[in-house]
Design a protein around this motif. Sequence first.
Motif, PDB file in Angstrom:
ATOM      1  N   ALA A 130     -38.647 -12.511  32.665  1.00  0.00           N
ATOM      2  CA  ALA A 130     -39.675 -13.013  31.731  1.00  0.00           C
ATOM      3  C   ALA A 130     -38.982 -13.594  30.505  1.00  0.00           C
ATOM      4  CB  ALA A 130     -40.628 -11.907  31.320  1.00  0.00           C
ATOM      5  N   CYS A 131     -39.436 -14.773  30.101  1.00  0.00           N
ATOM      6  CA  CYS A 131     -38.978 -15.434  28.855  1.00  0.00           C
ATOM      7  C   CYS A 131     -37.483 -15.733  28.863  1.00  0.00           C
ATOM      8  CB  CYS A 131     -39.352 -14.581  27.641  1.00  0.00           C
ATOM      9  SG  CYS A 131     -41.114 -14.323  27.462  1.00  0.00           S
ATOM     10  N   ASP A 134     -49.511  -3.423  30.642  1.00  0.00           N
ATOM     11  CA  ASP A 134     -49.761  -4.482  29.662  1.00  0.00           C
ATOM     12  C   ASP A 134     -49.791  -3.906  28.248  1.00  0.00           C
ATOM     13  OD1 ASP A 134     -50.549  -7.395  29.238  1.00  0.00           O
ATOM     14  OD2 ASP A 134     -52.161  -6.349  28.185  1.00  0.00           O
ATOM     15  N   GLU A 185     -47.532  -6.821  36.671  1.00  0.00           N
ATOM     16  CA  GLU A 185     -48.292  -6.663  35.425  1.00  0.00           C
ATOM     17  C   GLU A 185     -47.351  -6.595  34.227  1.00  0.00           C
ATOM     18  OE1 GLU A 185     -51.389  -3.515  33.279  1.00  0.00           O
ATOM     19  OE2 GLU A 185     -50.601  -3.095  35.280  1.00  0.00           O
ATOM     20  N   ALA A 228     -45.939 -10.136  33.559  1.00  0.00           N
ATOM     21  CA  ALA A 228     -46.957 -10.980  32.933  1.00  0.00           C
ATOM     22  C   ALA A 228     -47.180 -10.593  31.477  1.00  0.00           C
ATOM     23  CB  ALA A 228     -48.266 -10.879  33.708  1.00  0.00           C
ATOM     24  N   GLY A 229     -47.165  -9.279  31.198  1.00  0.00           N
ATOM     25  CA  GLY A 229     -47.378  -8.810  29.835  1.00  0.00           C
ATOM     26  C   GLY A 229     -46.294  -9.286  28.892  1.00  0.00           C
ATOM     27  N   ARG A 263     -44.165 -11.842  29.467  1.00  0.00           N
ATOM     28  CA  ARG A 263     -44.138 -13.313  29.435  1.00  0.00           C
ATOM     29  C   ARG A 263     -45.198 -13.847  28.475  1.00  0.00           C
ATOM     30  NH1 ARG A 263     -44.694 -14.854  35.007  1.00  0.00           N
ATOM     31  NH2 ARG A 263     -42.419 -14.619  35.154  1.00  0.00           N
ATOM     32  N   THR A 264     -46.384 -13.230  28.506  1.00  0.00           N
ATOM     33  CA  THR A 264     -47.470 -13.671  27.635  1.00  0.00           C
ATOM     34  C   THR A 264     -47.111 -13.514  26.163  1.00  0.00           C
ATOM     35  OG1 THR A 264     -49.120 -13.099  29.304  1.00  0.00           O
ATOM     36  CG2 THR A 264     -49.885 -13.286  27.018  1.00  0.00           C
ATOM     37  N   ARG A 265     -46.349 -12.478  25.860  1.00  0.00           N
ATOM     38  CA  ARG A 265     -46.060 -12.151  24.458  1.00  0.00           C
ATOM     39  C   ARG A 265     -44.699 -12.652  23.992  1.00  0.00           C
ATOM     40  NH1 ARG A 265     -49.248  -8.592  26.884  1.00  0.00           N
ATOM     41  NH2 ARG A 265     -51.114  -7.897  25.739  1.00  0.00           N
TER      42      ARG A 265
END
Length: 529
Positions: free
Chosen positions: A29-30, A71, A99, A102-103, A105-107
């Motif tokens: 992520a990121c 999350d 999950e 995604a949590g 990556r979203t932040r």
Amino acid sequence: MTVSDGESVTVAEVLALPVLARGLPKVVACHDRLDRPVRWVHITEWANPTAALDGGELVLTTGIGFPARLDDYAAEIAEVGAAAVVLELGRRYREVPHELVAGFRTRGVPLIVLRREVRFIDVTQELHALIVSSQVRTLRAAQRVHDTFTALSQRGAGAGEVVRAAVTMTGHAVVLENLTHQALVFATGERSLEDVLDRWEARSRATPSPADRTAVRGDEGWLVTRVEFRGRQWGRLVMLPTAEEPFRAEHVLVLERAAGAVTLARLTQETRWEDQAHRDALLDVLEHRQLSWQDTRVRIAALGVPAQGRLFVVVLIRPVDRAILLEKLRARFEGSALVGDLGERGVGVLLTFREPGGWRPLAEEIAGLAGAAVHVGAEVGELSDVARSAAEADQVAGAVPPHLPPAVYTIRDVGLPELLYSLRDDLRVQAYAERQLAALLSHDHTHGTDLLGTLRHYLASAGNKSTTARRSHLSRQALYQRLRQIEQILGGDLESGDLRAQLHVAVTALDAQRAGRSAGLSAGLSTAD
């Protein structure tokens, strides 16, 4: 573009350490956020680890204590400002939960998984040593910056030295501008002057000032800090980016310390930087001090004076009070001409205009402001010819006596009297006048007569005796007697055109020498006052 803490360890650098590389790290992520600085390392298996975090930590975990809602865990980690999370697979998770990915990556928080077991204690020891070493380097760099600018301020360094020091320490071009976006002081480093200053005003106006003291601003990504003077913003220091290196925290420190040193310099130095910048730019043109005429054109334009597609003329004035005239000229010609004190040459003005002859109304306006003669050089169409215009203005200034009324004078106004006035200190001219007139001057001095005055009127009347008598307020008989007396003293025939020409030159040269001595005496008395 943002400022990175170049002296801190980043997430990407942590992942490159052998101790973590053995765990086969994979960013899930990121991946684009690996430049985030890592302030410290923290091992935790708590479901709610934020109570032990202050922000900037690299969190190491096996996921054993993760809460049911992954999350929520990602949200808490992001809220506290952790640099990244490293999850070791195997003890609780064989695969990273979607999950959780995604949590994070979203932040915008990097999530890295280790596919092979590593000793977290080894990671913390190695990484803490690296962070401490980096912090020591940061402190040393800060001390070096502090010492440099403190030393500059203590010895009264000007803005130019301060800006050059900033460039030397960072490798980035730095420009000091005022609130009207005139580039007053600059150092380009490895970049060309044109690259740095081309279209400066437009680019600067498109770059807003930071709300705080220092920040990256505008489409070009300039690092900008405000320069204050007596509690108010006076201008800005701008550091231009390079493609090879992002701005680091040290660059911010250098720019801010430079701004402080510039403020101190402005408090202690009498000359306004706008005045100095215009004078220097004027001398750049007159003395061919730039590497190219394109650089000169860019430099002038960066001071707000248009040079592209313009005609030029140099104006010189030698007023009684230069300070007052300079103030008037700067107020009148702000953004349309270069104005500077050129020392013995006088006050110089480089006028720019579009139409041929467009200099004349401007020069006449200058004469009105100065209350003194204005000497104008040749109108030229290229910056490379401005020196010729200045040389001609110098010639005019040297030929026009100071007692003449305030007006505009050009080379067309330099006749015989003006030519001889400019040559009044030439020993050959002085000797010639003395040789021609010594006997007459001696007679006047001994007998209290004014035969020289009579001769002057006679020569000015081109030998016309009636006109001479009228101008001398003499009867014709008295005039004839004086002319015969002059002929006897000089040993020549005044009816001779050659003799009259020689005497005319001699009398004009003598008058020029006397006018020069009178002007020098007046200047001396003025200085003494």
